[in-house]
Design a protein around this motif. Structure first.
Motif, PDB file in Angstrom:
ATOM      1  N   ASP A 175       0.840  -1.192   0.000  1.00  0.00           N
ATOM      2  CA  ASP A 175       0.000   0.000   0.000  1.00  0.00           C
ATOM      3  C   ASP A 175       0.875   1.242   0.000  1.00  0.00           C
ATOM      4  O   ASP A 175       2.081   1.190   0.254  1.00  0.00           O
ATOM      5  CB  ASP A 175      -0.931  -0.027   1.211  1.00  0.00           C
ATOM      6  CG  ASP A 175      -2.137   0.878   1.020  1.00  0.00           C
ATOM      7  OD1 ASP A 175      -2.294   1.424  -0.092  1.00  0.00           O
ATOM      8  OD2 ASP A 175      -2.919   1.043   1.976  1.00  0.00           O
ATOM      9  N   ARG A 176       0.241   2.403  -0.232  1.00  0.00           N
ATOM     10  CA  ARG A 176       1.002   3.652  -0.352  1.00  0.00           C
ATOM     11  C   ARG A 176       1.643   4.069   0.971  1.00  0.00           C
ATOM     12  O   ARG A 176       2.593   4.844   0.982  1.00  0.00           O
ATOM     13  CB  ARG A 176       0.077   4.764  -0.848  1.00  0.00           C
ATOM     14  CG  ARG A 176      -1.198   4.921  -0.052  1.00  0.00           C
ATOM     15  CD  ARG A 176      -2.170   5.837  -0.736  1.00  0.00           C
ATOM     16  NE  ARG A 176      -3.499   5.768  -0.123  1.00  0.00           N
ATOM     17  CZ  ARG A 176      -4.571   6.370  -0.597  1.00  0.00           C
ATOM     18  NH1 ARG A 176      -4.481   7.094  -1.698  1.00  0.00           N
ATOM     19  NH2 ARG A 176      -5.731   6.257   0.012  1.00  0.00           N
ATOM     20  N   GLY A 177       1.110   3.559   2.106  1.00  0.00           N
ATOM     21  CA  GLY A 177       1.733   3.888   3.381  1.00  0.00           C
ATOM     22  C   GLY A 177       3.098   3.255   3.570  1.00  0.00           C
ATOM     23  O   GLY A 177       3.885   3.697   4.404  1.00  0.00           O
ATOM     24  N   LEU A 178       3.400   2.215   2.797  1.00  0.00           N
ATOM     25  CA  LEU A 178       4.686   1.525   2.898  1.00  0.00           C
ATOM     26  C   LEU A 178       5.639   1.871   1.767  1.00  0.00           C
ATOM     27  O   LEU A 178       6.777   1.379   1.765  1.00  0.00           O
ATOM     28  CB  LEU A 178       4.472   0.010   2.922  1.00  0.00           C
ATOM     29  CG  LEU A 178       3.725  -0.559   4.133  1.00  0.00           C
ATOM     30  CD1 LEU A 178       3.513  -2.051   3.961  1.00  0.00           C
ATOM     31  CD2 LEU A 178       4.483  -0.282   5.411  1.00  0.00           C
ATOM     32  N   TYR A 179       5.201   2.666   0.793  1.00  0.00           N
ATOM     33  CA  TYR A 179       6.084   2.952  -0.337  1.00  0.00           C
ATOM     34  C   TYR A 179       7.318   3.704   0.134  1.00  0.00           C
ATOM     35  O   TYR A 179       7.249   4.637   0.949  1.00  0.00           O
ATOM     36  CB  TYR A 179       5.362   3.785  -1.398  1.00  0.00           C
ATOM     37  CG  TYR A 179       6.327   4.257  -2.464  1.00  0.00           C
ATOM     38  CD1 TYR A 179       6.739   3.408  -3.473  1.00  0.00           C
ATOM     39  CD2 TYR A 179       6.866   5.543  -2.414  1.00  0.00           C
ATOM     40  CE1 TYR A 179       7.648   3.819  -4.435  1.00  0.00           C
ATOM     41  CE2 TYR A 179       7.771   5.973  -3.374  1.00  0.00           C
ATOM     42  CZ  TYR A 179       8.160   5.100  -4.383  1.00  0.00           C
ATOM     43  OH  TYR A 179       9.063   5.507  -5.322  1.00  0.00           O
TER      44      TYR A 179
END
Length: 557
Positions: A175-179
């Motif tokens: 997800d974008r929180g982990l990019y």
């Protein structure tokens, strides 16, 4: 086959697929996972009680055996005790999934984080498979622990290196929180393909453009998509690859994904598989193993319990996947005497009907049925399926759902209003309490001020009294000192006078002795002179008898 004989059968499978475990560790892990499947719980109380009833052995001894499987080596008795090294099992778990794989050599991994209240944060890598996910690597952190996730995530990815053959196509989604740029590079170093969701505000410079623009500006209306290669940047770290953007009807925001595959190879609809890891978290908690009810607080021991849950998840999901493939084949089988449809199938614009039963539930039921019938345990193998090629728009919801939604929103508004009123009353009470506390504090401060002033006055008086006493004492000491000084002066004067008298007496004695010595010397001299004269006369008379010896006369010196 009896139901008891299936336990050693499953323990043998665990030992075969996890060779890094010793024989006792594999047997205990088999007991844990076997009991989880049938009790639908990961709690040690339920698992040990169920196994004690099945195996007809003491409950306390079996419970301690299960507990010690999660202990560290230092917490066990004995000099040659071992602990379960969870990290050594990650590659074996991934090989277990792809062993005897049927279908295309394609595999999708999802990377996400889940929490357990205020105790743990779990970083997990799972194989997404037929609406479920199978955990293959994880790392436990204490909840709200400060620090970066880069080191544990890179270690998880590195632990899976070499587990998948090089001819496989592997996607890693997050997800974008982990990019993060380092995560993108770490996935590429393994020879896998990252497919990471990014924020719509990230800057992108497509091929042929000179300036950077936000990715979200590529699609401005629902039902549109965009894909192209370019350079994107976040916090000054540029990366080059393919960007896929979609915005389907019914969704509030765009879906932006970056990957190193070309635009012809990649499909943005694949990212839908990442959401299957959320189903895994549900199966591990309230939907399956009841992990949210655990009382564990140690991350290391919780990680070993998670290994037993992962083994059980491998078993039920792979068996459930086989059951689903078999049922789909039966549905597609044409009826006898019927003619199949000729031509290209019609394109679906609406979302197809979802799974009635998940692979997790199918697997549990198939295993339970096999044990009840006395058959061999089904083990299951991975069967690939086509990855999604289309993202379906959210259709108009039915009126019952809208009514239910409005009722739910009304309840939420009432709850919020009630909470607001409660907060207002609490605020008023808090203000009144604060005012009362301020008054009490003011009165207490005034009382303390009066007490301090009285204390200071009392201290001043006591100090003045001490000063007077000190002055009187100092005057008395001065008088005593003067008196002692005078007495010392009189004593010194008396001693000086006595010394003077003794000195005079000694001088007199010395003078008398001197006179006596002089008198003695004079007498001795006179005696010597008379003796010399007598000797001289005797000598004269001896030489000249005509001259007689003269008479003795005193001749003082």
């Amino acid at each position: 086959m009896s139901s008891l004989s299936t336990i050693p059968q499953w323990q043998g499978e665990v030992q075969k697929h996890l060779p890094s475990l010793s024989l006792p560790q594999a047997r205990v892990m088999g007991l844990w996972s076997y009991a989880m499947v049938f009790t639908k719980s990961s709690g040690i109380t339920q698992v040990s009680n169920w196994l004690a009833n099945v195996l007809q052995c003491p409950r306390g001894r079996l419970r301690q055996r299960l507990r010690e499987a999660e202990y560290e080596a230092s917490a066990k008795r004995g000099a040659r005790r071992r602990e379960v090294k969870v990290e050594e099992c990650f590659a074996d778990l991934l090989r277990w999934v792809i062993q005897n794989w049927q279908g295309k050599h394609e595999l999708a991994l999802a990377l996400d984080a889940t929490t357990l209240g205020e105790r743990f944060t779990v970083l997990s890598i799972s194989v997404v498979y037929r609406g479920c996910a199978i955990p293959v690597a994880w790392h436990f952190l204490r909840a709200k622990e400060a620090g970066s996730w880069q080191e544990p995530l890179e270690a998880l990815l590195q632990s899976l290196q070499g587990a998948i053959p090089v001819d496989w196509k592997v996607l890693v989604m997050a997800d974008r929180g982990l990019y993060a740029p380092w995560l993108y590079r770490a996935i590429q170093r393994l020879g896998w393909h990252p497919m990471l969701r990014v924020k719509e505000g990230m800057s992108l410079r497509a091929v042929g453009e000179e300036t950077f623009r936000p990715i979200g500006e590529r699609v401005v209306r629902h039902g549109r998509r965009w894909s192209g290669r370019g350079v994107w940047s976040e916090q000054g770290t540029p990366r080059e690859g393919t960007v896929l953007v979609r915005w389907e009807r019914g969704y509030d925001e765009e879906l932006a994904v970056v990957t190193d595959l070309s635009g012809e190879e990649a499909e943005g609809a694949w990212y839908q598989m990442r959401f299957w890891i959320e189903d895994e978290f549900k199966d591990e908690k309230r939907g399956g193993w009841r992990w949210e009810q655990t009382k564990m607080t140690d991350p290391g021991r919780a990680s070993r319990r998670w290994l037993a849950m992962a083994v059980a998840m491998h078993w039920v999901v792979l068996v459930g996947g086989e059951q689903e493939v078999r049922q789909q084949a039966e549905k597609r089988r044409p009826k006898a005497g019927s003619k199949g449809k000729v031509g290209r199938p019609r394109k679906q614009f609406h979302r197809p009907r979802g799974r009635e039963l998940s692979c997790f539930v199918r697997g549990q039921q198939a295993i339970s049925a096999a044990v009840m019938r006395g058959e061999n345990l089904p083990m299951g193998t991975g069967v690939g399926e086509s990855w999604p090629r289309q993202v379906y728009a959210v259709g108009k919801p039915p009126s019952s759902w809208v009514k239910k939604r409005k009722h739910k929103e009304e309840r939420q508004r009432q709850r919020k209003s009630k909470q607001s009123e409660q907060k207002r009353q609490e605020k008023v009470q808090a203000q009144a309490h604060e005012a009362e506390c301020r008054a009490q504090h003011k009165n207490a401060r005034a009382q303390r001020t009066r007490e301090q002033e009285e204390q200071r006055t009392r201290h001043r008086e006591e100090k003045a009294q001490r000063v007077r006493e000190h002055e009187a004492h100092r005057a008395q000491r001065t008088r005593e000192k003067v008196s002692r000084t005078q007495e010392q002066e009189h004593e010194h004067e008396r001693k000086r006078e006595a010394r003077r008298q003794r000195h005079e007496e000694q001088e007199q004695i010395r003078a008398q002795r001197q006179l006596w010595h002089e008198e003695c010397a004079r007498t001795r001299y006179q005696r010597q002179v008379r003796t010399q004269e007598r000797v001289a006369r005797q000598a004269q008379s001896f030489l000249d008898p005509a001259h007689p010896e003269p008479s003795r006369q005193a001749n003082p010196p």
